[in-house]
Each structure stands twice: as structure tokens, then as C-alpha cells.
Scaffold this active site. Structure first.
Site, PDB file in Angstrom:
ATOM      1  N   GLU A 158       0.888  -1.171   0.000  1.00 18.58           N
ATOM      2  CA  GLU A 158       0.000   0.000   0.000  1.00 18.58           C
ATOM      3  C   GLU A 158       0.918   1.211   0.000  1.00 18.58           C
ATOM      4  O   GLU A 158       1.655   1.427   0.956  1.00 18.58           O
ATOM      5  CB  GLU A 158      -0.916  -0.035   1.226  1.00 18.58           C
ATOM      6  CG  GLU A 158      -2.186   0.800   1.058  1.00 18.58           C
ATOM      7  CD  GLU A 158      -1.962   2.282   1.295  1.00 18.58           C
ATOM      8  OE1 GLU A 158      -1.796   3.008   0.280  1.00 18.58           O
ATOM      9  OE2 GLU A 158      -1.922   2.706   2.448  1.00 18.58           O
ATOM     10  N   CYS A 192      -2.334   8.478   3.573  1.00 15.19           N
ATOM     11  CA  CYS A 192      -2.309   8.175   2.138  1.00 15.19           C
ATOM     12  C   CYS A 192      -3.668   8.466   1.512  1.00 15.19           C
ATOM     13  O   CYS A 192      -3.775   8.697   0.314  1.00 15.19           O
ATOM     14  CB  CYS A 192      -1.889   6.727   1.899  1.00 15.19           C
ATOM     15  SG  CYS A 192      -2.748   5.549   2.922  1.00 15.19           S
TER      16      CYS A 192
END
Length: 387
Positions: A158, A192
Site C-alpha cells: 500500500e 495516504c
């Protein structure tokens, strides 16, 4: 924020345990007369868990627990800035009865031990959350078969995002402003999933910008130990330097509306910053900043909004504020992100409700907190018995 981080860690532990109860007996397959077939999952082996600083409990605990509950043993290398929380988690897991050797705490600098852990021939898989640069390096290194290695390593990655909140001309404008602001400045923008780009229809651009600036000016900044503080400092000097550099770039690329000031004398504090009138190809609209900075970009129509929303290398989260059903249906097809939200902000995925992970350079779309996440830590075995 710390309370939510803790709650999410609990959710991961609960969710993955229940998911493993469902997976432990495998999946049904067909059998014929005189033959019995089974399809079961078995663990992969030893995994390396490399977790980030921004959710120092939730992501670290979630990625480690997913690997462990699937029957693997792990080497846990937390982020350099947040090793103590991981150490306490290891203590708690031991107290809960986890056998020795299952969860192995390996703190250290990624540059010093990261490559060694990834390259090691006994490493079976790597579960990484962090920057695009490091994620790509891990993906490349893990692909090489080392002497003595008898498998292809699996990588779960990720790697970040450049996420867009899109505001249609018929949206609830107060909701739009709050969605932009809270998506941009939660965790001091160190997510993020943070909404670091606001793409607003030209008919309502000035109003939404004005409302967002006014709301941003109400946010309090100070010690995170004070419950009345909305925003604390960013994580370290390197982040402080990077973010302040981007603010200077933003002043050149657009119009500073609020914020823009920084002070590292008592902590790495950066004001929540809005830069307006930024071109869709500008650096502030394309590069992940990982700090409390949001760029506003004006769009002439919905086609153009979708074009801008998809014009980055990333594809993690996005949001559309709209009351036009056709636009919502179009966005479901055209807005290319792993987590897409309507009429709310683009952060705050809940375990089991909004499985989290993105497309393109946001990683391997490994949906944490989702029904197929544990399978990434398992391998399937078919057995066929002739009766």
C-alpha cells in the site's frame, strides 16, 4: 486521532479472527462418484511486516494480525519514528498467549535492515505500507530469486495516493467545504487517503473556496495531548522540510489563501494550508506531499472533473459531492480509485465496511479490512482422494 487509531486496531483483530473462522475449512469444490475433492488454505511461511508511522497502532497491528491469524510467523519492522507502540503491541500479544517466535520484533532503519529482510531467501512474503519509492524498491527486490530460495515471494503493498475531492455545481456547498477541509487536514495531512486536491465546478468554485478557507481558519493547532487541539505537528524534520518546500512551490503555482506558515522551534508545526487556482498538471496537484496542504483547481464541467480526478499516477481514494444521480453513476464507472465515496470526505474507511486499498501506483489493491485480504497470506491446496 489516537482513539480512532486504537479502535481501528481492535476492529482489525476482531474482523480478521472472524474471517479466518470462515476460511479455515477451505471452499467447496465439486466431487464425482468414487472421488472426494477438497480445497483448503495453508499458511505461506515467514513474512516481513513493514508498517508506517501515520497509523502506528492500527496498520501495524492489522497487517501483523492478518499474517498471524492465517498461520504465518512474522518479522515486524515498524517505522523508525514509531517503534515503541509496536513494542507495546508485541508485549500485549505475548500476554494474550501468542507463542514465542510467532511475532518477532525487529526495529531498525529501513536503509540498514530493510533490504536484508526483503532479500532473505527464507522470506516468503512482504507486507508493506509506506511510500511509493520504498514500495517500488521492495517490489523489485522481492521479484529476484535469491540463492537457496525455492518460491516466488508475494508482495502486499500500500503505497500512497494523491486523492481528489470533486465538487459538482449542485452539491451541498457547506458539506463540500467540510469534506475538503477534514479530508485534507486530519492527521496533519499525513494519510495516504488525505484529500490533497479539490476539483470544484467553476460555478461554485469561489463559494466553496471561501467556505473552506473560513473553516480552516477555525482549526486549532498545538499539543496533541490537549483534547481541544485539532491538529498536531508533522512527524519529523525531514517531513517538515519536504512539506514547507511544497508550500513554497505552491505559492509559485497558485494563490496562497490561508496557512503557509511553519515553525519547528517546539515541534514540527505547519499551518493547514490552502493554495487556490492551481493548474491540474502542476506539481502541487500531482505529487504526494503527505502534509497539511490542499490545492484547489477549477473545472468547467463534469467531463473535465473526471479527467482531472484520474490524471495522477495514483488511484487510492476519491470523493464526489453531487446531487445529480447520472453524475454519481458515471463516477462509479469512471473515477478510477480503490475507495470512492459520495457526499462525504475521502478518508475514514472502516474495517469491514469500506475495505481499503488502491489502484495504479497506490499499490497492489490489497483490500485491508476486506473479505479477500487474508487469502493474500495463504496458499491454496487441492487434495483429491479416489475412494
Amino acid at each position: 486521532e489516537a482513539d480512532a487509531d486504537t479502535a481501528e486496531a481492535i476492529d482489525f483483530l476482531e474482523y480478521y479472527a472472524r474471517q479466518m473462522v470462515q476460511l479455515k475449512d477451505g471452499a467447496p469444490v465439486e466431487s464425482r462418484e468414487g472421488e472426494e475433492n477438497k480445497f483448503n488454505y495453508i499458511p505461506l511461511g515467514v513474512g516481513v511486516i513493514i508498517s508506517p508511522f501515520n497509523f502506528p497502532l492500527a496498520i501495524m497491528a492489522g497487517t501483523a494480525a492478518a499474517a498471524i491469524v492465517a498461520g504465518n510467523t512474522v518479522l515486524l519492522k515498524p517505522a523508525n519514528n514509531t517503534p515503541v507502540i509496536a513494542a507495546k503491541f508485541v508485549e500485549v500479544m505475548k500476554e494474550a498467549g501468542l507463542p514465542d517466535g510467532v511475532l518477532n520484533y525487529v526495529p531498525g532503519s529501513g536503509s540498514e535492515i530493510g533490504d536484508y529482510l526483503v532479500d532473505h531467501p527464507k522470506t516468503r512474503f512482504v507486507s508493506f505500507t509506506g511510500s511509493r519509492e520504498v514500495g517500488c524498491r521492495i517490489y523489485e527486490r522481492a521479484a529476484k530469486v535469491q540463492p537457496g530460495q525455492i518460491w516466488l515471494k508475494r508482495v502486499i503493498a500500500e503505497m500512497g495516493g494523491k486523492d481528489t475531492v470533486v465538487v459538482d455545481k449542485d452539491a451541498d456547498l457547506d458539506l463540500a467545504a467540510s469534506s475538503i477541509v477534514y479530508s485534507a487536514f486530519g492527521f496533519s495531512g499525513q494519510k495516504c487517503s488525505a484529500g490533497s486536491r479539490a476539483v470544484v465546478h467553476q460555478d461554485v468554485y469561489d463559494i466553496v473556496l471561501e467556505k473552506a478557507v473560513a473553516l480552516t481558519k477555525t482549526l486549532t493547532m498545538g499539543s496533541p495531548e490537549d483534547v481541544n487541539t485539532y491538529m498536531g505537528p508533522v512527524i519529523d524534520q525531514a517531513s517538515f522540510n519536504k512539506i514547507t518546500k511544497y508550500i513554497e512551490i505552491g505559492k509559485e503555482e497558485g494563490r496562497l489563501m490561508t496557512g503557509g506558515e511553519a515553525d519547528d522551534s517546539k515541534g514540527y508545526f505547519i499551518q493547514p494550508t490552502i493554495i487556490a487556482d492551481v493548474d491540474e498538471k502542476a506539481r502541487l496537484m500531482q505529487e504526494e506531499i503527505f502534509g497539511p496542504v490542499v490545492a484547489f483547481c477549477k473545472a468547467r464541467d463534469f467531463d473535465y472533473m473526471m479527467e482531472i480526478a484520474n490524471n495522477t499516477d495514483y488511484g487510492l481514494t476519491g470523493a464526489l459531492l453531487s446531487n445529480t444521480p447520472e453524475h454519481i453513476e458515471r463516477a462509479k464507472e469512471e473515477f478510477h480509485v480503490g475507495n470512492l465515496y459520495f457526499n462525504r470526505g475521502c478518508t475514514g474507511a472502516i474495517v469491514g465496511y469500506q475495505p481499503f486499498g488502491g489502484f495504479n501506483m497506490s499499490g497492489t489493491d490489497s483490500k485491508a479490512g476486506g473479505p479477500d485480504y487474508l487469502i493474500l497470506h495463504l496458499q491454496a491446496k487441492t487434495t483429491s482422494t479416489t475412494l
